[in-house]
Design a protein around this motif. Structure first.
Motif, PDB file in Angstrom:
ATOM      1  N   GLY A 121       0.832  -1.196   0.000  1.00 46.05           N
ATOM      2  CA  GLY A 121       0.000   0.000   0.000  1.00 46.05           C
ATOM      3  C   GLY A 121       0.863   1.241   0.000  1.00 46.05           C
ATOM      4  O   GLY A 121       2.105   1.193  -0.099  1.00 46.05           O
ATOM      5  N   GLU A 122       0.238   2.376   0.142  1.00 43.30           N
ATOM      6  CA  GLU A 122       0.962   3.653   0.103  1.00 43.30           C
ATOM      7  C   GLU A 122       1.839   3.868   1.329  1.00 43.30           C
ATOM      8  O   GLU A 122       2.799   4.653   1.300  1.00 43.30           O
ATOM      9  N   ASN A 123       1.531   3.178   2.416  1.00 46.82           N
ATOM     10  CA  ASN A 123       2.297   3.386   3.653  1.00 46.82           C
ATOM     11  C   ASN A 123       3.636   2.671   3.650  1.00 46.82           C
ATOM     12  O   ASN A 123       4.476   2.900   4.518  1.00 46.82           O
ATOM     13  N   ILE A 124       3.820   1.765   2.682  1.00 47.02           N
ATOM     14  CA  ILE A 124       5.087   1.036   2.631  1.00 47.02           C
ATOM     15  C   ILE A 124       6.162   1.960   2.053  1.00 47.02           C
ATOM     16  O   ILE A 124       6.001   2.473   0.935  1.00 47.02           O
ATOM     17  N   LYS A 125       7.167   2.173   2.782  1.00 50.24           N
ATOM     18  CA  LYS A 125       8.273   3.028   2.356  1.00 50.24           C
ATOM     19  C   LYS A 125       9.550   2.191   2.279  1.00 50.24           C
ATOM     20  O   LYS A 125      10.014   1.667   3.290  1.00 50.24           O
ATOM     21  N   CYS A 126      10.073   2.044   1.073  1.00 49.90           N
ATOM     22  CA  CYS A 126      11.328   1.314   0.893  1.00 49.90           C
ATOM     23  C   CYS A 126      12.481   2.319   0.763  1.00 49.90           C
ATOM     24  O   CYS A 126      12.273   3.472   0.336  1.00 49.90           O
ATOM     25  N   LYS A 127      13.646   1.826   1.101  1.00 49.18           N
ATOM     26  CA  LYS A 127      14.823   2.682   0.934  1.00 49.18           C
ATOM     27  C   LYS A 127      15.058   2.936  -0.535  1.00 49.18           C
ATOM     28  O   LYS A 127      14.694   2.142  -1.386  1.00 49.18           O
TER      29      LYS A 127
END
Length: 1174
Positions: A21-27
């Motif tokens: 989803g949009e909340n997943i933040k990858c490096k």
């Protein structure tokens, strides 16, 4: 995607569980992304035969090959990406789903390319998908070659397509190898370059040999190619009409008209063909090359079309036919206009179209079928431009036929159909025909032959030299009217045209009244009569119908010189018929008379009666004049009783018409039934015998104009005698003699029968010089004439009836010959149809067989009653009203002028020998006869006379010996008997009513004895009554319901009471009026009288005050009939008087009602019993 958890059986990563989803933040560095290295390899290629930069997009993996779906995900971006991955530039063709290549190509396993612009390779966009069509592309770096101007499709100058300016440029040798070009062009795997210094181009000859095969028919058919000597088909596809366009162009057949699916083939080599429109050959179009079964491609090019005019006068007239798919098709005339006619005429170099006055043959060719329609925008349009494809169905209509102005019709000058100076007339509006110039035939016999053949006259025989063509042809043309061979009459029949010895009819469908007028005039037969369905000639033409129509110019007077259009394909089998007025002839039919008889006309080709209502004065006179019989002679003789035959009517004649053929016969009709007309002319005549000695022998007389004259025996011999005996219907001639006569009344005819058919043809208009009367003897023996009953009934000859048309005088002759006296009455009997003897008498004859006779069909037959056939009868035995029977019904005898010997009348009644009386219902109401004896008579029936006046005195009544006076009925006996029986029945009912109580008692005791027979005398009755009273009182004292609870009396009482009557009885019970009933019955009996004194049971006298006595209560159900109480009360109690009071207590339970329905209504009855001594 984060925390992806796969178990290795998913077909897509997206099928694995994951957190996202949009909340997943990858490096932002790649270390946080999952990297995968697969053991397999995905290879992209364009699987075509044009090199690596053109073909079907295909991915190959270790699991197989996958095509790319042409779906919503396909477009310019994925197409460019594929070309770029292959180092082939960008996409040039097939870059979107609307304009893809290889339409219809299918693959079992396909993928959809769903890219998000971040993929490095196109295969990373792959997702399995089901689709019906996959994509193919041509990239910009694809080199497309072609060969031109070679011996076949695999040799010629090499050119490459320049994508930028879309042109073809020559190939330099160093640019490409022969193998690549030949492989791409499917022309083998090798080839050789040769330089053509003149054209500065390379010529390539590949190892393969390919040719596009020509159509088996002109410019239409299945498309085939020849590869190395073997023929292969081209599979049909709806994808691209440019295939057909390319084929039509390549084979020089003009524009494409239609491309459609053909027959099934097993050697299809090219499929999914995609032509771009700029190829030099079909072989250079994009296609899949593999041999398989498929449907062939059929192409129709404009070069296959042609138009012609058939079955006309020449090349510029006739039926319009279009050549379509190798067959000639007629064209539906629905929607056809002058524009199309002018276009056809101009196409055939025949000028403009003109109006037609005659139809040509319709033809058997099929019409051009939907969806095609012939419609031109202008008369100058090309033939292919007039062929339109439409979705609407044209209604059925006749074929188109046209005439062009440059059509020419040749004919011979004069009356000879095949010889003379040749005239020619065109249809361009010229007023007159012009002579054909000599120049074309002066020195050319072939052209002269063409003229003779064009005029259907064979070959040229002789050619006259001069300014104008003048030839003699070998053939001949003759037009006649053919009828039955045995008739061979020239003025009616089937039109027959004989050309050069070959004869045949002309089609009825195209024959016009103008043609009939011409042939009747040529044959000298008057004018034509219009042929309709009601007057067609009843003949069978055994020849064939060789000609469909005839075309005559006004200048041509002889129909044999007209142009006859051949009846090709035997399209018409009904020959034209013509009836000319001069074929109509009249005759009068009578077995003896000349110039009198029933009227018949010879029309059409047979003798047909004329209806009586059509014989006006003008027609009658015309017939008499035609037959040389003078004028019409009025007569009252008709044939109303003759069977109604079909006959002719509506014949209109003028007063001066001298024959029927000069009358107006155009409106003549054939009625199915009518009365046959009879005609007498002033010159009516007959030869006859009328002396009583013999029917077939005796002096011969002539009857004419009402005068009887002597026939002279001058010049008579055996031949004349035979004709006379035949005329007299008397068999064969035996002999003749002469009788000297001193008279001036001689018949002014003599007879010579040499070569003649009947006696009237033997007549010679010479005055006889030998004044001796002819006396002839024939061997004829007439058959016997009888009546069906003794002296009365139907007249019969050889068990056949006689028609009801005999002359009145002959009836008495008939009766006299039978020994039955004179004729008293004759009548006719209606029959539907009877073949009977018909006699024609003049009134001069003395024997019936001296009249003329024949067999004919009539509606009525003759019956006669002679004097001795009259029957007598009476309405009673030996008397009553006198009746006679002389026909088919009894009639009363009028009393007004009755004058006869009663004894003689009684004698013929024969009442002593079982005479049967005549029922008056069988006697006619009208009185029309009487009995009046003349001074001299032989038998009583000679006294019967017709009575034509009103009978005022009524019928005659007689009484003979043995007459029994009939007892006159009063007319009321039936009423008296009925009233008597009614009164007796009423008395019986009154007696039963008065004794009903006694009868009920007897019936009840009878039942109490269990059905045993009991003989009850008076004492026993009294004892029984006492027992019943005692039992009833005992029951009441014990509180029992007594017999009132039972319904036995309902069965025993013959008088049932309902409604108001029942209510009255109940009222009477409560008030004690039952005593009134009993007292009314016994008013004369003392209350104390013993039972022994009378049979009736008596009740004691009612007390003055009965209400103060003791009472008892009994309960009974409401539905009990209170007649039971009366029965009990009247049971003959001697010691007791009783009164019953009834009251209804709706809410009280009955003790006696145990076990009975609880809803039953209980009736409480109070009974007071009083004892009193007798």
């Amino acid at each position: 995607m984060d925390q992806v958890d796969c178990i290795s059986n998913e077909t897509s990563l997206l099928e694995c569980p994951f957190y996202g989803g949009e909340n997943i933040k990858c490096k932002k560095d790649f270390s946080s992304y999952v990297a995968v290295e697969c053991t397999g390899n995905v290879q992209l290629s364009l699987n075509g035969q044009w090199g690596k930069c053109a073909g079907m997009v295909e991915y190959t993996t270790q699991n197989g090959s996958f095509g790319v779906c042409k779906d919503s995900a396909w477009g310019k971006k994925p197409a460019d990406k594929i070309c770029q991955e292959l180092n082939c530039g960008d996409c040039f063709r097939g870059c979107d789903k609307e304009n893809g290549l290889f339409k219809g190509q299918k693959s079992e396993e396909n993928v959809s390319l769903k890219c998000h612009d971040k993929e490095k390779f196109s295969w990373q966009c792959m997702e399995l998908s089901n689709c019906s069509e996959r994509v193919g592309v041509i990239c910009t770096k694809h080199k497309r070659f072609r060969l031109r101007d070679g011996d076949d499709l695999c040799s010629g100058f090499v050119e490459v397509h320049n994508i930028t300016d879309k042109s073809w440029v020559p190939v330099k040798e160093e640019d490409v190898s022969p193998k690549d070009i030949c492989t791409q062009l499917n022309c083998g795997t090798s080839g050789n370059f040769t330089n053509d210094n003149g054209n500065n181009s390379l010529r390539l000859t590949c190892s393969g040999k390919v040719k596009l095969r020509k159509f088996t028919s002109k410019c239409f058919g299945d498309v085939n190619v020849s590869v190395n000597g073997s023929d292969y088909g081209v599979c049909y596809s709806e994808s691209n009409k440019r295939l057909g366009e390319q084929v039509c162009k390549e084979l020089g057949c003009g524009e494409l008209l239609d491309e459609k699916e053909g027959r099934a083939i097993s050697n299809g080599l090219l499929s999914n063909v995609e032509c771009l429109g700029n190829e030099a050959s079909l072989w250079h179009c994009l296609a899949k090359h593999e041999i398989k079964r498929c449907k062939a491609t059929t192409v129709i090019c404009a070069g296959s079309l042609d138009v012609r005019l058939s079955d006309g006068l020449g090349q510029c007239s006739g039926r319009v036919e279009l050549q379509w798919e190798g067959s000639w098709k007629s064209i539906n005339s629905n929607g056809w206009t002058a524009v199309e006619s002018n276009m056809v005429c101009e196409h055939l170099k025949c000028g403009q179209s003109t109006s037609m006055t005659k139809l040509f043959i319709e033809g058997k060719q099929k019409q051009l079928e939907s969806p095609w329609r012939f419609k031109c925008e202008s008369s100058s349009a090309k033939l292919s431009e007039c062929l339109k494809e439409t979705r609407t169905l044209s209604p059925r209509a006749p074929n188109v036929q046209i005439m062009c102005q440059k059509e020419e019709l040749m004919f011979f000058e004069g009356d000879s159909p095949c010889r003379g100076r040749v005239l020619i007339k065109s249809f361009d509006g010229e007023a007159e025909a012009r002579p054909l110039s000599e120049k074309p035939v002066a020195d050319n016999k072939t052209e002269a032959n063409d003229i003779c053949r064009a005029m259907q006259c064979g070959d040229v025989v002789k050619k006259q030299n001069g300014t104008y063509a003048d030839v003699t042809c070998s053939g001949s043309v003759n037009v006649t009217l053919r009828n039955k061979p045995e008739k061979n009459e020239r003025c009616w029949g089937v039109v027959e045209v004989c050309k050069n010895g070959i004869c045949g009819g002309v089609c009825m469908d195209t024959w016009k009244i103008e043609d009939s007028t011409k042939i009747c005039d040529n044959l000298g037969c008057g004018k034509p009569i219009q042929i309709t369905s009601k007057n067609q000639i009843p003949t069978q033409y055994h020849g064939s119908v060789n000609h469909y129509s005839v075309y005559c110019l006004n200048e041509v007077k002889n129909i044999s010189m007209c142009r006859f259009i051949p009846n090709s394909d035997s399209i018409c089998n009904n020959p034209a018929q013509v009836i000319c007025t001069d074929s109509v002839k009249a005759k009068l039919e009578d077995p003896r008379d000349k110039c009198a008889g029933t009227v018949s006309l010879y029309y059409p080709g047979k003798w047909t009666p004329v209806c009586e209502d059509s014989l006006d004065t003008n027609l009658r006179n015309a017939i008499c004049r035609e037959l040389n019989c003078g004028q019409y002679k009025p007569t009252t003789l008709t044939f109303q009783d003759k069977f109604q035959n079909a006959g002719l009517s509506s014949i209109q004649c003028t007063s001066d018409a001298n024959s029927v053929s000069k009358c107006n016969l155009e409106g003549i009709l054939v009625k199915t039934q009518c009365t046959v007309g009879y005609l007498q002319c002033t010159e009516q005549k007959r030869l006859l015998l009328y002396e009583q000695k013999h029917s077939c022998s005796g002096p011969v007389y002539a009857l004419s104009g009402g005068k009887t004259q002597f026939v002279s025996g001058q010049g008579w011999g055996k031949e004349e005698g035979q004709k006379m005996c035949e005329y007299l219907q008397c068999g064969d001639y035996i002999s003749h003699s002469t009788i000297p006569k001193d008279t001036n009344e001689w018949w002014n005819r003599t007879y010579n029968c040499s070569g003649k058919t009947d006696i009237w043809e033997c007549e010679r208009h010479d005055q006889a010089s030998q004044l001796q009367q002819l006396n002839i003897k024939c061997n004829g023996t007439p058959p016997a004439i009888v009546l069906s009953k003794k002296c009365t009934g139907e007249v019969r000859i050889n068990n056949e009836n006689v028609c009801a048309s005999m002359d009145d005088q002959m009836y008495s002759e008939l009766c006299d010959n039978l020994g039955c006296g004179t004729a008293f009455h004759h009548w006719s009997t209606d029959l539907k149809k009877s073949n009977c003897w018909d006699f024609s008498c003049t009134g001069k004859e003395t024997l019936l067989w001296q009249c003329g006779f024949k067999k004919d069909v009539f509606n009525k037959i003759l019956s006669v009653t002679c004097q001795k056939g009259i029957e007598f009868g009476s309405t009673e035995k030996c008397g009553g009203k006198l009746v006679v029977k002389y026909g088919d019904q009894w009639e009363y005898v009028c009393k007004d002028i009755f004058a006869a010997n009663t004894t003689e009348v009684c004698k013929v009644l024969n009442c002593t020998n079982g005479q049967k009386r005549v029922d008056e219902r069988d006697i006619a109401k009208e009185i029309k006869v009487t009995v009046k004896c003349p001074e001299k008579y032989q038998y009583i029936s000679q006294c019967v006379q017709p009575f034509n006046e009103k009978c005022t005195l009524g019928p005659v009544e007689i009484k003979c010996e043995g007459y029994e006076e009939k007892v006159k009925s009063t007319g009321n006996s039936g009423l008296i008997v009925g009233l008597s029986l009614g009164m007796l029945g009423l008395l019986i009912m009154v007696f039963m009513w008065m004794n009903r109580k006694r009868l009920l008692l007897v019936l009840r005791n009878y039942r109490n004895k269990n059905g045993k027979d009991i003989n009850i005398d008076r004492n026993e009755m009294n004892n029984m009554e006492k027992e019943d009273r005692a039992k009833s009182v005992s029951d009441l004292s014990q509180g029992k319901a007594s017999s009132l609870e039972y319904d036995e009396y309902e069965d025993a009482d013959p008088v049932s009471k309902t409604g108001e009557e029942d209510a009255d009885d109940r009222s009477e019970v409560s008030s004690g009026t039952e005593y009134d009933d009993i007292e009314g019955q016994n008013s004369d009996i003392s209350p104390h009288q013993s039972h022994a004194d009378d049979d009736l049971p008596l009740l004691p006298k009612r007390p003055d005050n009965i209400l103060d006595q003791d009472t008892y209560e009994v309960e009974t159900e409401k539905q009990e009939d209170y007649d039971d109480v009366m029965a009990f009360e009247n049971a003959g109690m001697a010691d007791t008087r009783a009164q019953v009071d009834v009251a209804v207590n709706a809410g009280t339970d009955s003790e006696a009602g145990t076990g009975v329905n609880a809803d039953a209504v209980v009736v409480t009855t109070e009974v007071e019993v009083h004892a009193e001594q007798e």
